[in-house]
Design a protein around this motif. Structure first.
Motif, PDB file in Angstrom:
ATOM      1  N   PRO A   1       0.359  11.670   1.805  1.00  0.00           N
ATOM      2  CA  PRO A   1      -1.014  12.122   2.043  1.00  0.00           C
ATOM      3  C   PRO A   1      -2.023  10.998   1.850  1.00  0.00           C
ATOM      4  CG  PRO A   1       0.175  13.727   0.713  1.00  0.00           C
ATOM      5  CD  PRO A   1       1.055  12.514   0.806  1.00  0.00           C
ATOM      6  N   VAL A   2      -3.034  10.965   2.698  1.00  0.00           N
ATOM      7  CA  VAL A   2      -3.994   9.874   2.677  1.00  0.00           C
ATOM      8  C   VAL A   2      -4.808   9.863   1.395  1.00  0.00           C
ATOM      9  CG1 VAL A   2      -5.811  11.170   3.854  1.00  0.00           C
ATOM     10  CG2 VAL A   2      -5.704   8.666   4.076  1.00  0.00           C
ATOM     11  N   GLU A   3      -5.004  11.033   0.784  1.00  0.00           N
ATOM     12  CA  GLU A   3      -5.828  11.069  -0.424  1.00  0.00           C
ATOM     13  C   GLU A   3      -5.112  10.499  -1.643  1.00  0.00           C
ATOM     14  OE1 GLU A   3      -4.065  15.299  -0.063  1.00  0.00           O
ATOM     15  OE2 GLU A   3      -4.802  13.700   1.254  1.00  0.00           O
ATOM     16  N   SER A   4      -3.808  10.315  -1.562  1.00  0.00           N
ATOM     17  CA  SER A   4      -3.078   9.881  -2.749  1.00  0.00           C
ATOM     18  C   SER A   4      -2.355   8.552  -2.594  1.00  0.00           C
ATOM     19  CB  SER A   4      -2.057  10.953  -3.162  1.00  0.00           C
ATOM     20  OG  SER A   4      -1.242  11.336  -2.068  1.00  0.00           O
ATOM     21  N   VAL A   5      -2.226   8.021  -1.395  1.00  0.00           N
ATOM     22  CA  VAL A   5      -1.559   6.729  -1.202  1.00  0.00           C
ATOM     23  C   VAL A   5      -2.342   5.914  -0.180  1.00  0.00           C
ATOM     24  CG1 VAL A   5       0.561   5.514  -0.591  1.00  0.00           C
ATOM     25  CG2 VAL A   5       0.705   7.748  -1.710  1.00  0.00           C
ATOM     26  N   GLY A   6      -2.754   4.720  -0.598  1.00  0.00           N
ATOM     27  CA  GLY A   6      -3.471   3.819   0.290  1.00  0.00           C
ATOM     28  C   GLY A   6      -2.959   2.401   0.128  1.00  0.00           C
ATOM     29  N   VAL A   7      -3.747   1.445   0.597  1.00  0.00           N
ATOM     30  CA  VAL A   7      -3.351   0.041   0.527  1.00  0.00           C
ATOM     31  C   VAL A   7      -4.512  -0.792   0.006  1.00  0.00           C
ATOM     32  CG1 VAL A   7      -1.677   0.242   2.411  1.00  0.00           C
ATOM     33  CG2 VAL A   7      -4.039  -0.447   2.906  1.00  0.00           C
ATOM     34  N   VAL A   8      -4.149  -1.953  -0.532  1.00  0.00           N
ATOM     35  CA  VAL A   8      -5.127  -2.950  -0.953  1.00  0.00           C
ATOM     36  C   VAL A   8      -5.165  -4.052   0.094  1.00  0.00           C
ATOM     37  CG1 VAL A   8      -5.773  -4.619  -2.737  1.00  0.00           C
ATOM     38  CG2 VAL A   8      -4.630  -2.477  -3.385  1.00  0.00           C
ATOM     39  N   VAL A   9      -6.359  -4.385   0.537  1.00  0.00           N
ATOM     40  CA  VAL A   9      -6.557  -5.544   1.404  1.00  0.00           C
ATOM     41  C   VAL A   9      -7.072  -6.673   0.517  1.00  0.00           C
ATOM     42  CG1 VAL A   9      -7.794  -6.491   3.387  1.00  0.00           C
ATOM     43  CG2 VAL A   9      -7.070  -4.085   3.393  1.00  0.00           C
ATOM     44  N   ASP A  10      -6.203  -7.634   0.212  1.00  0.00           N
ATOM     45  CA  ASP A  10      -6.539  -8.757  -0.669  1.00  0.00           C
ATOM     46  C   ASP A  10      -6.508 -10.029   0.166  1.00  0.00           C
ATOM     47  OD1 ASP A  10      -6.409 -10.966  -2.458  1.00  0.00           O
ATOM     48  OD2 ASP A  10      -5.621  -9.692  -4.043  1.00  0.00           O
ATOM     49  N   THR A  11      -7.656 -10.679   0.299  1.00  0.00           N
ATOM     50  CA  THR A  11      -7.749 -11.832   1.194  1.00  0.00           C
ATOM     51  C   THR A  11      -6.727 -12.920   0.838  1.00  0.00           C
ATOM     52  OG1 THR A  11      -9.499 -12.838  -0.170  1.00  0.00           O
ATOM     53  CG2 THR A  11     -10.180 -11.437   1.678  1.00  0.00           C
ATOM     54  N   PHE A  12      -6.482 -13.140  -0.435  1.00  0.00           N
ATOM     55  CA  PHE A  12      -5.556 -14.196  -0.843  1.00  0.00           C
ATOM     56  C   PHE A  12      -4.167 -13.973  -0.273  1.00  0.00           C
ATOM     57  CE2 PHE A  12      -2.370 -15.869  -3.816  1.00  0.00           C
ATOM     58  CZ  PHE A  12      -2.745 -17.207  -3.895  1.00  0.00           C
ATOM     59  N   HIS A  13      -3.754 -12.725  -0.233  1.00  0.00           N
ATOM     60  CA  HIS A  13      -2.384 -12.406   0.143  1.00  0.00           C
ATOM     61  C   HIS A  13      -2.178 -12.219   1.648  1.00  0.00           C
ATOM     62  CE1 HIS A  13      -1.023 -12.213  -3.932  1.00  0.00           C
ATOM     63  NE2 HIS A  13      -1.879 -11.265  -4.254  1.00  0.00           N
TER      64      HIS A  13
END
Length: 293
Positions: A169-181
């Motif tokens: 479900p979108v409300e419980s699992v997302g992603v991190v956009v980290d410029t370094f990585h």
């Protein structure tokens, strides 16, 4: 803008809250270790008194071990991290995000089974997701640069992280956009758009990639503008993807850690203003000219 606590690593929690608030910055990303030093309830009280938003809690994860006591201990530790995230977000000012940043973990000792490690990571998310959803917490999967794949994170691209997140479900699992990585990835702009279309961007973190890399590559992060990352293109993509949460500055760098925390925050505010163009998205409610430098 948010100051991730790792940027002022040697400041204890009360000091970190004080220097961030004094600079006019309205949000902070917390780490579990400084929280544990004072205890969760005291940490929540300190956050409430500070008036700051909590943009995320770092970190959970590290669950690629095969089934057994080590894996069970990791799952239990992540359950505690979910509880801590919910508690600290509730203590923060309005707009705090209950986001728990997850680092996948590397290959178990002696293993070369990268695919199996990723599958076990996915299975751990499946086990933890119902509890996160019930607690109002978003599990934010953070892909790390491929140089960390063996020992820290078997998720190396935003696309890989989204392939897992999209199963939940979108409300419980997302992603991190980290410029370094992710700055190096030829598909990064398309994957940011994909993350935005599905509402999966739980956190946007910024710092620069500086060369030459230090001997300890964990400490290769630099202040924005000191390295090679095109923050304009990446931030435009994140904005266009619909992300309107806090933008965390998270820097692992020995020289920055050794500096006075208040001066680091002041430098960070200026570098953010100079190099992370938010377009029509406001930098908090404080005019930049009023920020203490």
């Amino acid at each position: 803008m948010s100051i991730n606590q790792a940027t002022v690593k040697y400041a204890d929690l009360p000091t970190a809250l004080d220097v961030v608030s004094a600079a006019g910055v309205q949000s902070i990303g917390l780490w579990r270790e400084p929280v544990a030093e004072v205890g969760l309830q005291q940490a929540a009280a300190l956050v409430a008194d500070s008036g700051l938003r909590v943009s995320s809690l770092c970190r959970g994860g590290f669950f690629t071990a095969v089934e057994g006591p080590e894996r069970r201990a990791s799952i239990d530790e992540n359950r505690r991290a979910i509880h801590e995230t919910a508690t600290l977000a509730a203590a923060g000012a309005d707009g705090s995000a209950a986001v728990l940043v997850l680092v996948a973990g590397g290959l178990p000792a002696g293993s070369t089974d990268l695919r199996g490690a990723r599958e076990r990571m996915r299975d751990a998310i499946a086990e933890l997701e119902p509890e996160a959803r019930a607690s109002g917490v978003t599990l934010a999967l953070e892909p790390l640069h491929p140089m960390y794949a063996a020992d820290r994170a078997v998720l190396s691209t935003l696309g890989q992280a989204l392939d897992i997140a999209d199963q939940f479900p979108v409300e419980s699992v997302g992603v991190v956009v980290d410029t370094f990585h992710i700055w190096w990835d030829p598909q990064v702009l398309e994957q940011i758009a994909r993350a935005g279309a599905s509402g999966r961007i739980a956190s946007y973190q910024v710092c620069d990639w500086v060369t030459p890399l230090p001997q300890d590559v964990l400490l290769a992060r630099g202040m924005m503008g000191d390295g090679h990352i095109d923050f304009a293109a990446l931030t435009r993509a994140v904005n266009d993807a619909g992300y309107r949460g806090d933008v965390e500055v998270e820097i692992f760098n020995q020289a920055i850690w050794d500096a006075d925390p208040a001066s680091v925050v002041a430098r960070t505010v200026r570098a953010f203003a100079d190099h992370v163009p938010l377009g029509d998205v406001p930098l908090g409610d404080v005019p930049l000219g009023d920020v203490a430098l």
